[in-house]
Design an enzyme around this catalytic site. Structure first.
Site, PDB file in Angstrom:
ATOM      1  N   ARG A   1       0.855  -1.194   0.000  1.00 15.43           N
ATOM      2  CA  ARG A   1       0.000   0.000   0.000  1.00 15.43           C
ATOM      3  C   ARG A   1       0.889   1.241   0.000  1.00 15.43           C
ATOM      4  O   ARG A   1       0.591   2.236  -0.648  1.00 15.43           O
ATOM      5  CB  ARG A   1      -0.956   0.005   1.193  1.00 15.43           C
ATOM      6  CG  ARG A   1      -1.699   1.336   1.345  1.00 15.43           C
ATOM      7  CD  ARG A   1      -2.952   1.292   2.230  1.00 15.43           C
ATOM      8  NE  ARG A   1      -2.820   0.467   3.403  1.00 15.43           N
ATOM      9  CZ  ARG A   1      -2.084   0.749   4.492  1.00 15.43           C
ATOM     10  NH1 ARG A   1      -1.397   1.885   4.550  1.00 15.43           N
ATOM     11  NH2 ARG A   1      -2.027  -0.081   5.512  1.00 15.43           N
TER      12      ARG A   1
ATOM     13  N   TYR B   1     -17.697  16.229 -15.505  1.00 16.70           N
ATOM     14  CA  TYR B   1     -18.066  14.816 -15.609  1.00 16.70           C
ATOM     15  C   TYR B   1     -19.054  14.481 -14.472  1.00 16.70           C
ATOM     16  O   TYR B   1     -18.854  14.901 -13.327  1.00 16.70           O
ATOM     17  CB  TYR B   1     -16.795  13.954 -15.507  1.00 16.70           C
ATOM     18  CG  TYR B   1     -17.069  12.526 -15.199  1.00 16.70           C
ATOM     19  CD1 TYR B   1     -17.835  11.749 -16.059  1.00 16.70           C
ATOM     20  CD2 TYR B   1     -16.586  11.935 -14.034  1.00 16.70           C
ATOM     21  CE1 TYR B   1     -18.114  10.417 -15.760  1.00 16.70           C
ATOM     22  CE2 TYR B   1     -16.850  10.610 -13.740  1.00 16.70           C
ATOM     23  CZ  TYR B   1     -17.627   9.857 -14.597  1.00 16.70           C
ATOM     24  OH  TYR B   1     -17.900   8.551 -14.296  1.00 16.70           O
TER      25      TYR B   1
ATOM     26  N   ASP C   1      -8.558  18.474 -14.830  1.00 20.39           N
ATOM     27  CA  ASP C   1      -8.825  17.091 -15.242  1.00 20.39           C
ATOM     28  C   ASP C   1      -8.453  16.999 -16.718  1.00 20.39           C
ATOM     29  O   ASP C   1      -9.136  17.558 -17.580  1.00 20.39           O
ATOM     30  CB  ASP C   1     -10.304  16.764 -15.005  1.00 20.39           C
ATOM     31  CG  ASP C   1     -10.631  15.306 -15.329  1.00 20.39           C
ATOM     32  OD1 ASP C   1      -9.929  14.707 -16.176  1.00 20.39           O
ATOM     33  OD2 ASP C   1     -11.605  14.786 -14.754  1.00 20.39           O
TER      34      ASP C   1
ATOM     35  N   LYS D   1      -8.965   5.793 -19.302  1.00 20.21           N
ATOM     36  CA  LYS D   1      -9.316   6.311 -20.626  1.00 20.21           C
ATOM     37  C   LYS D   1      -8.099   6.272 -21.555  1.00 20.21           C
ATOM     38  O   LYS D   1      -7.566   5.213 -21.812  1.00 20.21           O
ATOM     39  CB  LYS D   1      -9.919   7.716 -20.460  1.00 20.21           C
ATOM     40  CG  LYS D   1     -11.028   7.779 -19.396  1.00 20.21           C
ATOM     41  CD  LYS D   1     -12.213   6.924 -19.748  1.00 20.21           C
ATOM     42  CE  LYS D   1     -13.271   6.698 -18.690  1.00 20.21           C
ATOM     43  NZ  LYS D   1     -13.296   7.354 -17.441  1.00 20.21           N
TER      44      LYS D   1
END
Ligand code: PLP
Length: 391
Positions: A66, A119, A191, A216
């Site tokens: 982690r 978005y 973004d 994406k």
């Protein structure tokens, strides 16, 4: 507040902007041969914990995945290099990256200026999750710079923008917003999911932080969900790395490897996405059944800050929602599906699909809107498919 994990391990080198061109950085950033075997791509370190050479005797700083994992480190170094940043961090999804960023920079009662056509999932994070936590936000049409200035309060910590926006492909002026943020003592977050760093690098234009859904264009093959934060601010990078470990929404090693593999072909894929989207937009602009083609190639600000205009095209149809839904159901090559940025072309109805969560809000999208993610297939095949579906 100190970040855990190595910053100088074998996969941590950020290949900086002035050393190599973008097409070289996508392939070589974080990609030095494996020190032990010479493997030319970083292996998938499918491991949770690392043997210590005596208590506290960490090898290259690795103790628990982690906190740090070599495959994720390679991706993070690559992300920092391709966005011209000082620090890259990889997350389990774009929204996990956004949440970590917002709760690192802001505290309850702080305020964020957001786009009025963000978005849908980003809007939902603000409106349904972080507002309950005490974060205030104001949606603004950010093309109007005076409206952005008017929305700033003493408590504003972030101006959040998306450019081009999802799904309306609106453009905002990154350099101008960076100036407003600086004057307000706030951070500008961009973004950059729709453009990708192949076409637009916000940190070079004065933004402080870039976020991505690596699901994406960076991943590029519709086979992984992931997110990223890149910042040029070393101190903020440390705070974000601390929160990445403390909050735990990290990118796993298999997913990191897939995103890293996708990034290698980002430049060549984006060239073809742009070629094909330009052909599709030109056809739609001539078509009788189409009323409003949203592709930012004619926008002055886009021409200033983007090298080309991407693979996303949205359009409104004559005949309202029923016609838009009908077109989405009739294509054969464009697959009816959410998401975007993969090699295959996708079509969707934002009002009922990706942006359904914005219904009834100031961010509701037009019901006659169709969104295309134009892939890298043959352009003539794509145009013929759309012509047949439009009737
Ligand atoms: C512009 C934009 N930002 C952020 C996200 C969220 O990313 P993820 O779905 O990887 O959580 C998306 C997802 O569609 C997006 O389109």
């Amino acid at each position: 507040m100190t970040a855990t994990g190595p910053t100088n391990g074998p996969y941590c080198e950020v290949v900086s902007d002035d050393q190599h061109a973008f097409e070289t950085r996508v392939i070589h950033g974080g990609q030095q041969a494996d020190p032990r075997t010479g493997a030319v791509v970083p292996p998938i370190y499918a491991v949770s914990t690392y043997k210590q050479d005596g208590v506290g005797g960490l090898r290259d700083g690795y103790e628990y995945s982690r906190s740090a994992n070599p495959t994720r480190d390679a991706l993070q170094a690559n992300l920092a290099g391709i966005e011209s940043g000082a620090r890259g961090l990889a997350f389990a999804s774009g929204l996990a990256a956004e949440d970590t960023l917002l709760r690192t920079v802001c505290k309850p009662a702080d305020h964020v200026v957001i786009p009025n056509d963000a978005y849908g999932g980003t809007y939902r994070l603000f409106a349904r999750v972080l507002e309950r936590w005490g974060l205030d936000f104001t949606p603004v049409a950010q093309q109007d710079l005076s409206a952005v200035r008017d929305a700033i309060r003493d408590t504003t910590r972030i101006i959040w923008c998306e450019t081009p926006t999802n799904p309306l492909l609106n453009i905002v002026d990154i350099a101008a917003l960076a100036g407003i943020a600086r004057d307000a003592g706030a951070h500008l977050v961009v973004d950059n999911t729709f453009a990708s760093p192949a076409l637009q690098r916000p940190l070079e234009l004065g933004a402080d932080v870039v976020v991505h859904s690596t699901t994406k264009y960076l991943g590029g093959h519709s086979d992984v969900v992931g997110g990223a934060i890149v910042t040029s601010d070393v101190e903020l990078g440390e705070q974000l790395a601390y929160h990445q470990n403390a909050m735990g929404a990290v990118c796993g090693p298999f997913d990191a490897w897939l995103v890293l593999r996708g990034i290698k072909t980002l430049s060549v894929r984006m060239d073809r996405h742009c070629d094909n989207a330009e052909r599709v937009a030109a056809m739609l602009r001539q078509h009788d059944a189409v009323v409003d083609v949203r592709y930012p190639d004619l926008d002055e600000v886009a021409r200033k800050q983007m090298s080309r205009f991407g693979g996303m095209v949205s359009f409104r149809v004559k005949g309202g929602e029923a016609k838009a839904v009908d077109v989405c159901g009739r294509t054969r090559i464009f697959t009816l599906a959410e998401s975007l940025g993969g090699v295959e072309s996708l079509i969707e109805h934002p009002g009922r699909m990706t942006h359904a969560s914005a219904a009834g809000s100031p961010l509701e999208v037009p019901s006659d809107l169709v969104r295309l993610s134009v892939g890298i297939e043959n352009a003539e095949d794509l145009v013929a498919d759309l012509l047949a579906a439009l009737g």
